[in-house]
Design a protein around this motif. Structure first.
Motif, PDB file in Angstrom:
ATOM      1  N   ILE A 172       0.861  -1.182   0.000  1.00  0.00           N
ATOM      2  CA  ILE A 172       0.000   0.000   0.000  1.00  0.00           C
ATOM      3  C   ILE A 172       0.896   1.231   0.000  1.00  0.00           C
ATOM      4  CG2 ILE A 172      -1.804   1.285   1.212  1.00  0.00           C
ATOM      5  CD1 ILE A 172      -2.491  -1.357   2.669  1.00  0.00           C
ATOM      6  N   GLY A 173       0.751   2.054  -1.016  1.00  0.00           N
ATOM      7  CA  GLY A 173       1.454   3.332  -1.046  1.00  0.00           C
ATOM      8  C   GLY A 173       0.484   4.424  -0.647  1.00  0.00           C
ATOM      9  N   TYR A 174       0.936   5.375   0.141  1.00  0.00           N
ATOM     10  CA  TYR A 174       0.021   6.433   0.575  1.00  0.00           C
ATOM     11  C   TYR A 174       0.767   7.750   0.758  1.00  0.00           C
ATOM     12  CZ  TYR A 174       1.907   5.967   5.316  1.00  0.00           C
ATOM     13  OH  TYR A 174       2.748   5.955   6.410  1.00  0.00           O
ATOM     14  N   ASP A 175       0.035   8.838   0.568  1.00  0.00           N
ATOM     15  CA  ASP A 175       0.580  10.174   0.739  1.00  0.00           C
ATOM     16  C   ASP A 175       0.428  10.553   2.214  1.00  0.00           C
ATOM     17  OD1 ASP A 175       1.072  12.942   0.827  1.00  0.00           O
ATOM     18  OD2 ASP A 175       0.402  13.199  -1.246  1.00  0.00           O
ATOM     19  N   SER A 176       1.544  10.623   2.924  1.00  0.00           N
ATOM     20  CA  SER A 176       1.508  10.862   4.368  1.00  0.00           C
ATOM     21  C   SER A 176       1.077  12.284   4.721  1.00  0.00           C
ATOM     22  CB  SER A 176       2.877  10.566   4.986  1.00  0.00           C
ATOM     23  OG  SER A 176       3.881  11.396   4.416  1.00  0.00           O
ATOM     24  N   SER A 177       1.037  13.169   3.726  1.00  0.00           N
ATOM     25  CA  SER A 177       0.524  14.516   3.996  1.00  0.00           C
ATOM     26  C   SER A 177      -0.999  14.536   3.987  1.00  0.00           C
ATOM     27  CB  SER A 177       1.063  15.511   2.964  1.00  0.00           C
ATOM     28  OG  SER A 177       0.511  15.289   1.682  1.00  0.00           O
ATOM     29  N   ALA A 182      -0.701   5.606   9.166  1.00  0.00           N
ATOM     30  CA  ALA A 182      -0.349   4.612   8.148  1.00  0.00           C
ATOM     31  C   ALA A 182      -1.308   3.428   8.182  1.00  0.00           C
ATOM     32  CB  ALA A 182       1.076   4.119   8.373  1.00  0.00           C
ATOM     33  N   PRO A 183      -1.852   3.023   7.044  1.00  0.00           N
ATOM     34  CA  PRO A 183      -2.695   1.827   7.005  1.00  0.00           C
ATOM     35  C   PRO A 183      -1.850   0.584   7.272  1.00  0.00           C
ATOM     36  CG  PRO A 183      -2.223   2.585   4.781  1.00  0.00           C
ATOM     37  CD  PRO A 183      -1.682   3.632   5.719  1.00  0.00           C
ATOM     38  N   ALA A 282       7.966  13.166  -2.077  1.00  0.00           N
ATOM     39  CA  ALA A 282       8.700  12.957  -0.823  1.00  0.00           C
ATOM     40  C   ALA A 282       7.799  12.489   0.308  1.00  0.00           C
ATOM     41  CB  ALA A 282       9.406  14.250  -0.427  1.00  0.00           C
ATOM     42  N   ASN A 283       6.483  12.726   0.183  1.00  0.00           N
ATOM     43  CA  ASN A 283       5.533  12.313   1.221  1.00  0.00           C
ATOM     44  C   ASN A 283       4.988  10.904   1.003  1.00  0.00           C
ATOM     45  OD1 ASN A 283       5.534  14.854   2.633  1.00  0.00           O
ATOM     46  ND2 ASN A 283       4.312  15.690   0.942  1.00  0.00           N
ATOM     47  N   TRP A 284       5.405  10.259  -0.090  1.00  0.00           N
ATOM     48  CA  TRP A 284       4.853   8.957  -0.450  1.00  0.00           C
ATOM     49  C   TRP A 284       5.548   7.854   0.350  1.00  0.00           C
ATOM     50  CZ3 TRP A 284       0.470   8.178  -2.790  1.00  0.00           C
ATOM     51  CH2 TRP A 284       0.155   6.923  -3.326  1.00  0.00           C
ATOM     52  N   LYS A 285       4.760   7.083   1.086  1.00  0.00           N
ATOM     53  CA  LYS A 285       5.284   6.023   1.934  1.00  0.00           C
ATOM     54  C   LYS A 285       4.764   4.663   1.468  1.00  0.00           C
ATOM     55  CE  LYS A 285       7.007   9.278   4.526  1.00  0.00           C
ATOM     56  NZ  LYS A 285       8.461   9.610   4.432  1.00  0.00           N
ATOM     57  N   THR A 286       5.486   3.622   1.818  1.00  0.00           N
ATOM     58  CA  THR A 286       5.139   2.273   1.390  1.00  0.00           C
ATOM     59  C   THR A 286       4.968   1.359   2.595  1.00  0.00           C
ATOM     60  OG1 THR A 286       6.408   2.545  -0.652  1.00  0.00           O
ATOM     61  CG2 THR A 286       5.873   0.291  -0.001  1.00  0.00           C
ATOM     62  N   VAL A 287       3.871   0.610   2.590  1.00  0.00           N
ATOM     63  CA  VAL A 287       3.595  -0.360   3.656  1.00  0.00           C
ATOM     64  C   VAL A 287       3.335  -1.715   3.021  1.00  0.00           C
ATOM     65  CG1 VAL A 287       1.987  -1.066   5.464  1.00  0.00           C
ATOM     66  CG2 VAL A 287       2.620   1.336   5.243  1.00  0.00           C
ATOM     67  N   VAL A 288       4.079  -2.728   3.438  1.00  0.00           N
ATOM     68  CA  VAL A 288       3.756  -4.113   3.081  1.00  0.00           C
ATOM     69  C   VAL A 288       2.967  -4.667   4.257  1.00  0.00           C
ATOM     70  CG1 VAL A 288       4.648  -6.417   2.583  1.00  0.00           C
ATOM     71  CG2 VAL A 288       5.814  -4.406   1.654  1.00  0.00           C
TER      72      VAL A 288
END
Length: 386
Positions: A172-177, A182-183, A282-288
Motif C-alpha cells: 500500500i502506497g500512501y501520501d503521508s501529507s 499509516a494503514p 517525498a511524502n509517499w510512503k510504502t507499507v507491506v
C-alpha cells in the motif's frame, strides 16, 4: 510487465496500435531483418541458446546488424527499467531500443504481438504476468540464457519458453501529507477516511498487478491462492463505501494528489516516493501489510515472430547478468537468480542489506491457480465492482 503494468484506456490502446501499424513496414521487411540477422552465424530466429547458433560473439554481431530492439510495457520507473534500458544501449551502442506503450498491460503485449505480426514494430520480447502468458504460449520461442542454471528449476519452463525475472510484494502506497495514520492492512482502507482515495493499477481481468491486489485482499479475508472470490468481494465493499477510485494511478496522479492511496507492487510504490528523486513524491510512503505476503514473479519470453530475433536473445542474455539482476534488486524487486548470486558472491551486498531479504513464505499463485483466478475475475469482477 498488468498495469502489467497498468491498463490503458481501450481508445488509447487502439490508437497506439493503429499509429504503430500505420508507420510500420511490411512483413517482407521483418522477414528480411530476421534473415539478415542470421547471416554468417546461424538462424537466430530459431536459436535455443547462443551456443547453438555460433556463440555470444556471433550473437552480438547479428544483433548489432539488426540495430533495433522492440520492448513493450516497460515504464522507466518499473523495476529500474529506465536504467536497465539505458545500460543496454550504452553497452551495445549500435542497437536502439524502441519502447512501446510503457503504461500498458500484459494483455496489451499479446494484442500488439498479434495485431503487428510480420511488421518490424512488433514486440521482440515480453515481460508478462503468468495468467496471460499461460494462455498465449504459442506466441513465445524457446531460448536458454548462458547462465540458465542460475535460475531455479521451478522458476522456468524446462524447454526455455519462459523464465521468471523478478518479484515484488503487494503493498500500500500512501501520501503521508493526506493520510496521517499509516494503514496496516487492506481492511483499513474500508474506513471513512479513505473515501474517494484508493486506486489499483487498472482492470484485474487484464492487468496482473491489479489482479494481484485482489489476491492479497483474498488472503486477508479468508480466501487463498485457490480461492480468490473473497478478494473480489472485498473490492465490491470498497467500491460500495465510495473509497475506490476509477483512475489509473501514475506518478503524475500521485504527485497531484488525485490518487492518495495506491495498492501496487512494492518496487513501484518505492519508486514513486523519495527514491524517485525530483520526479518522486517525498511524502509517499510504502507499507507491506503484515501477515501473509503476496508476491508474483513476472516472466521473460521471446516472441516467436520477433522482427529482431538476435537482439531479442541478446536482451535476455543481458537481463540475466549479475549487473542487471542487481539493478532489479536495487529497485526493491527480487531477481530470480538472487540465490545463485548470493552463493557466487555477485550480489550487491549493500543493496541487499538495504532492501532486505525476500520473505521465505510469500504466496505466489501457480500457473494453474492464476488461470483459475482469471476465470473467477472474468466472471465476477464486472458484476461485483463494475
Amino acid at each position: 510487465m498488468l498495469h502489467k503494468r497498468s491498463l490503458a484506456g481501450i481508445a488509447l490502446a487502439a490508437a497506439a496500435i493503429a499509429a504503430l501499424a500505420g508507420c510500420s513496414s511490411t512483413s517482407n521487411a521483418a522477414t528480411s531483418s530476421a534473415s539478415d540477422s542470421a547471416s554468417g552465424s546461424g538462424d537466430w530466429g530459431t536459436a535455443t541458446s547462443a551456443k547453438s547458433a555460433g556463440g555470444m560473439d556471433a550473437l552480438v554481431k547479428a544483433a548489432n546488424k539488426e540495430g533495433q530492439l522492440n520492448v513493450i510495457t516497460l515504464p522507466p520507473s518499473w523495476a529500474n527499467y529506465g536504467k536497465i534500458i539505458a545500460g543496454f544501449e550504452k553497452k551495445y551502442p549500435d542497437i536502439t531500443i524502441n519502447s512501446a506503450n510503457p503504461n500498458g498491460s500484459s494483455a496489451d503485449e499479446v494484442s500488439a504481438a498479434k495485431s503487428q505480426k510480420g511488421q518490424d514494430t512488433a514486440p521482440d520480447v515480453f515481460d508478462m504476468g503468468t495468467a496471460v502468458l499461460s494462455d498465449n504460449l504459442d506466441l513465445v520461442a524457446p531460448y536458454k540464457v548462458a547462465n540458465w542454471d542460475d535460475i531455479p528449476t521451478d522458476f522456468k519452463d524446462a524447454d526455455g519458453k519462459w523464465y521468471y525475472d523478478y518479484s515484488g510484494l503487494m503493498s500500500i502506497g500512501y501520501d503521508s501529507s493526506v493520510i496521517k495514520t499509516a494503514p496496516k492492512s487492506l481492511k483499513d482502507l474500508l474506513g471513512s477516511e479513505y473515501k474517494g482515495k484508493v486506486a489499483i493499477k487498472g482492470d484485474p481481468t487484464q492487468a496482473n498487478e491489479a489482479a494481484s491486489a485482489v489476491y492479497l485482499a483474498a488472503l486477508e479475508n479468508g480466501g487463498s491462492a485457490k480461492d480468490i472470490e473473497p478478494g473480489v468481494d472485498y473490492f465490491g465493499k470498497l467500491k460500495s463505501a465510495g473509497n475506490m477510485l476509477n483512475v489509473l494511478p501514475t506518478q503524475a496522479t500521485v504527485n497531484s494528489g488525485e490518487t492518495p492511496v495506491v495498492v501496487q507492487w512494492s518496487y513501484n510504490n518505492l519508486a514513486w516516493g523519495s527514491a524517485g528523486g525530483s520526479a518522486g513524491n517525498a511524502n509517499w510512503k510504502t507499507v507491506v501489510p503484515k501477515g501473509t505476503a503476496l508476491g508474483s514473479y513476472y516472466n521473460q519470453a521471446i516472441s516467436v515472430d520477433a522482427p529482431h530475433p538476435a537482439a531479442a536473445r541478446l536482451w535476455e542474455e543481458y537481463l540475466y547478468t549479475p549487473d542487471v539482476q542487481n539493478l532489479y534488486l536495487a529497485s526493491g524487486a527480487y531477481p530470480s537468480t538472487l540465490a545463485a548470486m548470493e552463493k557466487a558472491g555477485t550480489v550487491d551486498k549493500s543493496v541487499l542489506a538495504k532492501v532486505g531479504k525476500a520473505p521465505s513464505d510469500f504466496v505466489q499463485l501457480s500457473t494453474e491457480q492464476a488461470a483459475d483466478a482469471a476465470t473467477v475475475l472474468s466472471g465476477k469482477w464486472a458484476s461485483t465492482v463494475g
